[in-house]
Design a protein around this motif. Structure first.
Motif, PDB file in Angstrom:
ATOM      1  N   LEU A 199       0.708  -1.151   0.091  1.00 35.66           N
ATOM      2  CA  LEU A 199       0.022  -0.064  -0.029  1.00 35.66           C
ATOM      3  C   LEU A 199       0.913   1.041   0.160  1.00 35.66           C
ATOM      4  CD1 LEU A 199      -2.800  -0.891   2.745  1.00 35.66           C
ATOM      5  CD2 LEU A 199      -3.078  -0.600   0.350  1.00 35.66           C
ATOM      6  N   ASN A 200       1.975   1.296   0.741  1.00 35.98           N
ATOM      7  CA  ASN A 200       2.705   2.391   0.747  1.00 35.98           C
ATOM      8  C   ASN A 200       3.378   2.503  -0.621  1.00 35.98           C
ATOM      9  OD1 ASN A 200       5.643   3.525   1.390  1.00 35.98           O
ATOM     10  ND2 ASN A 200       4.116   4.319   3.023  1.00 35.98           N
ATOM     11  N   ARG A 201       3.636   1.606  -1.343  1.00 36.60           N
ATOM     12  CA  ARG A 201       4.334   1.984  -2.507  1.00 36.60           C
ATOM     13  C   ARG A 201       3.274   2.559  -3.375  1.00 36.60           C
ATOM     14  NH1 ARG A 201       7.017  -3.435  -1.444  1.00 36.60           N
ATOM     15  NH2 ARG A 201       5.297  -4.271  -2.644  1.00 36.60           N
ATOM     16  N   ARG A 202       1.925   2.181  -3.268  1.00 35.64           N
ATOM     17  CA  ARG A 202       1.053   2.854  -4.414  1.00 35.64           C
ATOM     18  C   ARG A 202       0.643   4.053  -3.697  1.00 35.64           C
ATOM     19  NH1 ARG A 202      -1.123  -2.537  -4.063  1.00 35.64           N
ATOM     20  NH2 ARG A 202      -2.632  -1.956  -2.830  1.00 35.64           N
ATOM     21  N   GLY A 203       1.224   4.374  -2.540  1.00 32.78           N
ATOM     22  CA  GLY A 203       0.630   5.689  -2.112  1.00 32.78           C
ATOM     23  C   GLY A 203      -0.534   5.781  -1.323  1.00 32.78           C
ATOM     24  N   ALA A 204      -1.032   4.593  -1.146  1.00 34.99           N
ATOM     25  CA  ALA A 204      -2.425   4.455  -0.486  1.00 34.99           C
ATOM     26  C   ALA A 204      -2.302   4.106   0.835  1.00 34.99           C
ATOM     27  CB  ALA A 204      -3.157   3.056  -1.433  1.00 34.99           C
ATOM     28  N   GLY A 205      -1.336   3.963   1.525  1.00 35.92           N
ATOM     29  CA  GLY A 205      -1.065   3.740   2.834  1.00 35.92           C
ATOM     30  C   GLY A 205      -0.294   4.744   3.831  1.00 35.92           C
ATOM     31  N   GLN A 232       2.543   5.907   6.224  1.00 39.54           N
ATOM     32  CA  GLN A 232       3.886   5.450   6.850  1.00 39.54           C
ATOM     33  C   GLN A 232       3.814   5.052   8.188  1.00 39.54           C
ATOM     34  OE1 GLN A 232       6.412   5.355   4.865  1.00 39.54           O
ATOM     35  NE2 GLN A 232       8.142   4.341   6.398  1.00 39.54           N
ATOM     36  N   GLN A 233       2.958   5.553   8.895  1.00 45.77           N
ATOM     37  CA  GLN A 233       2.743   4.991  10.326  1.00 45.77           C
ATOM     38  C   GLN A 233       2.305   3.755  10.670  1.00 45.77           C
ATOM     39  OE1 GLN A 233       3.979   6.918  12.969  1.00 45.77           O
ATOM     40  NE2 GLN A 233       3.342   5.091  14.569  1.00 45.77           N
ATOM     41  N   ASP A 234       1.478   3.334   9.533  1.00 42.43           N
ATOM     42  CA  ASP A 234       0.985   1.972   9.654  1.00 42.43           C
ATOM     43  C   ASP A 234       1.983   0.986   9.468  1.00 42.43           C
ATOM     44  OD1 ASP A 234      -1.521   2.941  10.265  1.00 42.43           O
ATOM     45  OD2 ASP A 234      -2.363   3.016   8.489  1.00 42.43           O
ATOM     46  N   LEU A 235       2.813   1.248   8.230  1.00 41.55           N
ATOM     47  CA  LEU A 235       4.009   0.482   7.947  1.00 41.55           C
ATOM     48  C   LEU A 235       5.014   0.269   9.318  1.00 41.55           C
ATOM     49  CD1 LEU A 235       5.647  -1.215   5.826  1.00 41.55           C
ATOM     50  CD2 LEU A 235       6.665   1.131   4.866  1.00 41.55           C
ATOM     51  N   GLN A 236       5.098   1.396   9.721  1.00 40.73           N
ATOM     52  CA  GLN A 236       6.282   1.008  11.081  1.00 40.73           C
ATOM     53  C   GLN A 236       5.739   0.284  12.074  1.00 40.73           C
ATOM     54  OE1 GLN A 236       7.060   5.176  12.202  1.00 40.73           O
ATOM     55  NE2 GLN A 236       8.571   5.736  10.389  1.00 40.73           N
ATOM     56  N   ASN A 237       4.056   0.707  12.367  1.00 36.24           N
ATOM     57  CA  ASN A 237       3.578  -0.454  13.245  1.00 36.24           C
ATOM     58  C   ASN A 237       3.481  -1.944  12.853  1.00 36.24           C
ATOM     59  OD1 ASN A 237       3.034   1.899  14.897  1.00 36.24           O
ATOM     60  ND2 ASN A 237       1.148   2.011  14.162  1.00 36.24           N
ATOM     61  N   ALA A 238       3.429  -2.224  11.613  1.00 36.74           N
ATOM     62  CA  ALA A 238       3.198  -3.642  11.210  1.00 36.74           C
ATOM     63  C   ALA A 238       4.734  -4.432  11.332  1.00 36.74           C
ATOM     64  CB  ALA A 238       2.992  -3.566   9.563  1.00 36.74           C
ATOM     65  N   GLU A 239       5.884  -3.257  10.989  1.00 38.79           N
ATOM     66  CA  GLU A 239       7.294  -3.735  11.028  1.00 38.79           C
ATOM     67  C   GLU A 239       7.449  -3.935  12.582  1.00 38.79           C
ATOM     68  OE1 GLU A 239       9.420  -0.897   9.250  1.00 38.79           O
ATOM     69  OE2 GLU A 239       9.019  -1.637   7.097  1.00 38.79           O
ATOM     70  N   ASN A 240       7.009  -3.159  13.515  1.00 46.08           N
ATOM     71  CA  ASN A 240       7.424  -3.415  14.957  1.00 46.08           C
ATOM     72  C   ASN A 240       6.287  -4.705  15.261  1.00 46.08           C
ATOM     73  OD1 ASN A 240       8.689  -1.015  15.194  1.00 46.08           O
ATOM     74  ND2 ASN A 240       7.158  -0.046  15.594  1.00 46.08           N
ATOM     75  N   ASP A 241       5.415  -4.703  15.052  1.00 46.54           N
ATOM     76  CA  ASP A 241       4.648  -6.081  15.193  1.00 46.54           C
ATOM     77  C   ASP A 241       5.541  -7.305  14.938  1.00 46.54           C
ATOM     78  OD1 ASP A 241       2.759  -4.630  16.384  1.00 46.54           O
ATOM     79  OD2 ASP A 241       1.295  -4.770  14.775  1.00 46.54           O
ATOM     80  N   GLU A 242       6.134  -7.283  13.503  1.00 44.50           N
ATOM     81  CA  GLU A 242       6.748  -8.391  13.031  1.00 44.50           C
ATOM     82  C   GLU A 242       8.015  -8.731  14.208  1.00 44.50           C
ATOM     83  OE1 GLU A 242       9.175  -9.957   9.111  1.00 44.50           O
ATOM     84  OE2 GLU A 242       8.583  -7.749   9.411  1.00 44.50           O
ATOM     85  N   GLN A 243       8.658  -7.828  14.476  1.00 46.81           N
ATOM     86  CA  GLN A 243       9.876  -7.916  15.259  1.00 46.81           C
ATOM     87  C   GLN A 243       9.278  -8.350  17.064  1.00 46.81           C
ATOM     88  OE1 GLN A 243      11.683  -4.027  15.754  1.00 46.81           O
ATOM     89  NE2 GLN A 243      12.350  -3.911  13.634  1.00 46.81           N
ATOM     90  N   GLY A 244       8.362  -8.044  17.440  1.00 52.12           N
ATOM     91  CA  GLY A 244       7.743  -8.492  18.357  1.00 52.12           C
ATOM     92  C   GLY A 244       7.286 -10.200  18.184  1.00 52.12           C
ATOM     93  N   ALA A 245       6.691 -10.377  17.202  1.00 54.37           N
ATOM     94  CA  ALA A 245       6.165 -11.708  16.876  1.00 54.37           C
ATOM     95  C   ALA A 245       7.541 -12.640  16.702  1.00 54.37           C
ATOM     96  CB  ALA A 245       5.435 -12.068  15.847  1.00 54.37           C
ATOM     97  N   THR A 246       8.569 -12.178  16.136  1.00 52.62           N
ATOM     98  CA  THR A 246       9.769 -12.771  16.094  1.00 52.62           C
ATOM     99  C   THR A 246      10.457 -13.139  17.409  1.00 52.62           C
ATOM    100  OG1 THR A 246      10.402 -11.855  13.969  1.00 52.62           O
ATOM    101  CG2 THR A 246      11.987 -13.040  15.071  1.00 52.62           C
TER     102      THR A 246
END
Length: 440
Positions: free
Chosen positions: A162-168, A170-184
């Motif tokens: 979504l961020n590449r298409r300009g539809a999302g 930037q904060q949502d992307l950072q939150n998703a990346e943080n969730d991924e690190q927490g799940a790891t």
């Protein structure tokens, strides 16, 4: 008439000469008779030949009989004596129950350990502990963390698209990346927790084994020997030497309970003088005698030799293996032993009564050309009626057996035959006041 004329013809001078001659002859005969009467008479003796006979060379030692194994059975755990099954003098076999301790505390410890073990298994979702290498990623908690990590990765991928298409945002992307690190991190923590739980399960399993062993230790049994003695093929049996506990007594770990000994075979430990080091070897036959069975000889074998000599006593220890299948010998008893070092030696043998000992000198007399001659000797092995001697003895020499007290060197002797032994008198067994049966 004829003699008178002859004397008259000779004259008085001739008669006188004849009378003097006859007187001289009579005096010589008297002197010879006197000398014969005063000369020492030959001493009557009996003799026996010197015999060459094979003898056994032995080394005489004394020592103590010990059991093949002498062990004091102790208590491994603390507890109260519930029952004593055997006492002094009993015979027990390896593994047989000797003493029981109160098992209440041991049973409770087993139950406690088993409950802890079951709790650890429940954390892992298992009913039993796996015997092979176990993959913790198959556990539910790890699977749950892995699913959460996969979901977080999918969210990151969607936010990036979504961020590449300009539809999302930037904060949502950072939150998703943080969730991924927490799940790891959660997955890694789940794996570590599962491994720790598995280790605890194995530890509690060991605790169960320890508690069960403590329960078994409440039953104190006769030990199993590490090896059978040489030459023994049957079952080993212990004898109870001493009981040190009573029912109701509280015991601590290591307290002695019962002393056991293996009675057959026995070990005879004896100290041998250092000068016999080159004569004693393993496997030599040994004759053992004890005071309790004076008329019996027990056969043994040299089993072990101490390679070191005691610097104080100048002796070395020898271990003799003595079979005791009939149980006539007792551990701890005193014994005399003869170690046979040579069976083929040849020695000069004479009757024991022919040896004379006086003032520290040992000698005997031999007869040579009708006269006695003394020979200094040394004695060795001794048997029933005979003794070994060493000295300047000829092979065909004859030694004096009676009459030695009257002999000296060059004493004339006369050999007589020994008198035959008289038969033993008949002793009546009739009791006092009872008529003899032969007179009826």
């Amino acid at each position: 008439m004829v003699v008178s004329r002859w004397l008259f013809a000779m004259g008085w001078s001739g008669a006188a000469s004849l009378a003097l001659a006859m007187a001289g002859c009579g005096h010589s005969a008297v002197e010879s008779k006197a000398k014969a009467e005063t000369a020492p008479k030959p001493v009557p003796v009996t003799v026996a030949p010197v015999e060459l006979r094979p003898v056994e060379r032995t080394v005489e030692v004394v020592g103590t009989l010990n059991g093949w194994e002498d062990v004091t059975v102790g208590c491994k755990i603390q507890g109260r004596v519930l029952k004593v099954h055997h006492d002094m003098g009993d015979r027990v076999k390896p593994g047989e129950l000797l003493v029981e301790l109160d098992p209440v505390d041991a049973n409770l410890a087993v139950q406690q350990a088993q409950r802890q073990f079951q709790a650890e298994l429940a954390k892992l979702g298992l009913k039993d502990l796996p015997t092979k290498e176990f993959d913790v990623t198959a556990l539910p908690a790890v699977i749950q963390a892995k699913v959460a990590l996969d979901r977080a990765k999918q969210n990151v991928a969607r936010e990036r698209s979504l961020n590449r298409r300009g539809a999302g945002a930037q904060q949502d992307l950072q939150n998703a990346e943080n969730d991924e690190q927490g799940a790891t991190a959660a997955l890694a923590n789940a794996v570590l927790t599962a491994q720790a739980t598995l280790a605890n399960a194995r530890a509690t399993r060991a605790a169960v084994d320890v508690s069960m062993q403590a329960k078994l230790d409440t039953e104190i049994r006769a030990p199993h020997p590490y090896a059978l003695p040489a030459g023994v093929t049957g079952e080993i049996e212990y004898a109870v030497v001493k009981r040190s506990v009573a029912e109701g007594k509280m015991l601590k770990s290591g307290d002695p309970i019962i002393q056991l000994v293996i009675e057959t075979p026995l070990r005879l430990w004896a100290n041998v003088p250092e000068r016999h080091c080159g004569e004693i070897v393993v496997g030599q036959a040994v004759r053992v005698n004890v005071a309790s069975h004076a008329g019996m000889t027990f056969d043994g074998t040299v089993a072990r030799i101490n390679p070191s000599v005691d610097s104080v006593s100048r002796t070395f220890q020898v271990e003799v293996l003595v079979p005791n299948n009939r149980g006539l010998l007792r551990p701890g008893g005193f014994a005399k032993a003869s170690i046979l070092t040579d069976r083929s030696a040849t020695a000069s043998i004479v009757p024991i009564e022919s040896v004379v000992k006086y003032a520290g000198v040992t000698k005997l007399f031999v007869v040579e050309a009708g006269k006695a001659r003394s020979i200094n000797v040394e004695t060795g092995q001794e048997g029933l009626g005979w003794i070994e001697v060493t000295g300047e003895l000829a092979k065909n020499a004859e030694v004096v057996t009676t009459g030695q007290t009257q002999l000296a060197d060059e004493t004339a002797v006369i050999v007589r035959k020994p008198e035959p032994e008289s038969p033993a008198p008949v002793v009546s067994t009739a009791k006092a006041g009872t008529p003899d049966e032969s007179k009826k």
